[in-house]
Design a protein around this motif. Sequence first.
Motif, PDB file in Angstrom:
ATOM      1  N   GLY A 185       0.811  -1.206   0.000  1.00 55.00           N
ATOM      2  CA  GLY A 185       0.000   0.000   0.000  1.00 55.00           C
ATOM      3  C   GLY A 185       0.846   1.258   0.000  1.00 55.00           C
ATOM      4  N   VAL A 186       0.154   2.403   0.020  1.00 55.08           N
ATOM      5  CA  VAL A 186       0.815   3.704   0.059  1.00 55.08           C
ATOM      6  C   VAL A 186       0.268   4.489   1.238  1.00 55.08           C
ATOM      7  CG1 VAL A 186       1.263   3.777  -2.421  1.00 55.08           C
ATOM      8  CG2 VAL A 186      -0.885   4.686  -1.539  1.00 55.08           C
ATOM      9  N   GLN A 187       0.998   5.488   1.631  1.00 56.06           N
ATOM     10  CA  GLN A 187       0.613   6.280   2.804  1.00 56.06           C
ATOM     11  C   GLN A 187      -0.740   6.951   2.589  1.00 56.06           C
ATOM     12  OE1 GLN A 187       3.401   9.341   3.836  1.00 56.06           O
ATOM     13  NE2 GLN A 187       2.753   9.426   5.951  1.00 56.06           N
ATOM     14  N   ARG A 188      -1.574   6.911   3.638  1.00 60.69           N
ATOM     15  CA  ARG A 188      -2.880   7.557   3.660  1.00 60.69           C
ATOM     16  C   ARG A 188      -3.870   6.937   2.688  1.00 60.69           C
ATOM     17  NH1 ARG A 188      -4.636  12.864   4.067  1.00 60.69           N
ATOM     18  NH2 ARG A 188      -5.959  11.820   5.599  1.00 60.69           N
ATOM     19  N   ARG A 189      -3.732   5.675   2.374  1.00 60.29           N
ATOM     20  CA  ARG A 189      -4.744   4.931   1.628  1.00 60.29           C
ATOM     21  C   ARG A 189      -5.095   3.692   2.435  1.00 60.29           C
ATOM     22  NH1 ARG A 189      -7.750   8.029  -1.582  1.00 60.29           N
ATOM     23  NH2 ARG A 189      -6.626   8.942  -3.339  1.00 60.29           N
TER      24      ARG A 189
ATOM     25  N   ILE B  56      -7.790   3.744  11.369  1.00 56.53           N
ATOM     26  CA  ILE B  56      -7.456   3.759   9.951  1.00 56.53           C
ATOM     27  C   ILE B  56      -7.469   5.192   9.456  1.00 56.53           C
ATOM     28  CG2 ILE B  56      -8.219   3.030   7.634  1.00 56.53           C
ATOM     29  CD1 ILE B  56      -9.726   0.693   9.189  1.00 56.53           C
ATOM     30  N   ASP B  57      -6.469   5.561   8.673  1.00 54.76           N
ATOM     31  CA  ASP B  57      -6.425   6.891   8.059  1.00 54.76           C
ATOM     32  C   ASP B  57      -6.484   6.736   6.547  1.00 54.76           C
ATOM     33  OD1 ASP B  57      -5.966   9.786   7.935  1.00 54.76           O
ATOM     34  OD2 ASP B  57      -4.002   9.243   7.140  1.00 54.76           O
ATOM     35  N   ASP B  58      -7.242   7.630   5.883  1.00 54.83           N
ATOM     36  CA  ASP B  58      -7.398   7.545   4.430  1.00 54.83           C
ATOM     37  C   ASP B  58      -7.516   8.943   3.836  1.00 54.83           C
ATOM     38  OD1 ASP B  58      -8.213   5.118   2.373  1.00 54.83           O
ATOM     39  OD2 ASP B  58      -9.076   7.033   1.752  1.00 54.83           O
TER      40      ASP B  58
END
Length: 281
Positions: free
Chosen positions: A136-140, A153-155
């Motif tokens: 994955g990637v940051q903030r997804r 969870i942060d998105d």
Amino acid sequence: EYDRSFLQLSPNVACITSMDADHLDIFGTDDELKKSFREFAAKLKPNGKLLIRNGLPIDGITYGIEDASDYCIANIKVENGTYVFDIKTPFELLKEIRFNKPGRHNLLNGLAAFAMASQAISNTKKLAGALETFKGVQRRFSYHIKADHLIYIDDYAHHPTEIDAVYEAVKEMHPDTTITAVFQPHLYSRTKDFIEDFARSLAKFDCVLLLDIYPAREEPIDGVTSLWLLGKIQNDNKKLIDRTELVNEIKRCKSDILVTMGAGDIGLEVSKIKNELAYAN
């Protein structure tokens, strides 16, 4: 695509994942946005390949989940938070593929990457195996706390469709849980254009905490505020808060899962929230 800069590209292989109305401050109308995607498709190099999510109003090689796409994911199951599935291509069936990033939207993106790569690389079994390694990637859909008593969870979600995708992913991976959503709207124009859609998407959560609109490149629009959005959300457990109140209000909601969402500077609060909640628990 927000400023049409993708029209400067002329790729050999391209993929269109969505044509949802957005950035109407730039495009003016949904029709103009879709027109720009058709212009982009026309810029492919000779014999170039265009992949599109099935259902979009443009011609190309399709990909999708449990449908009749050229590249199709089928027989999905979830094992300990991991998707296990088959991939049907125009040429073969690959079985028991694994993908660790939650959310059907992320699964679709993984399939799109696989389909694009397979236009250039013939070893599809190796490509399919590589899907399991993607972290994955940051903030997804990034997990920051994953404990029995609390999940955080942060998105980066900042459009109603993305908020829906986050909600559905949480419910798929963590059924029978309560969810607090902290949302920072991004842009006055986007908030104005999609106010009803934002309200419907956010109303699904058990507790909704709104921050003020992050302006980015924009000046305020008269009457377009987070308080206006709050009034549209059909949910009794909702509140407009200052970021100084954030941790206390999150604790007040007492949900099983916390989700923070937005494309503004809410990302700067993630470490603070994580540390405060980890310490409190």
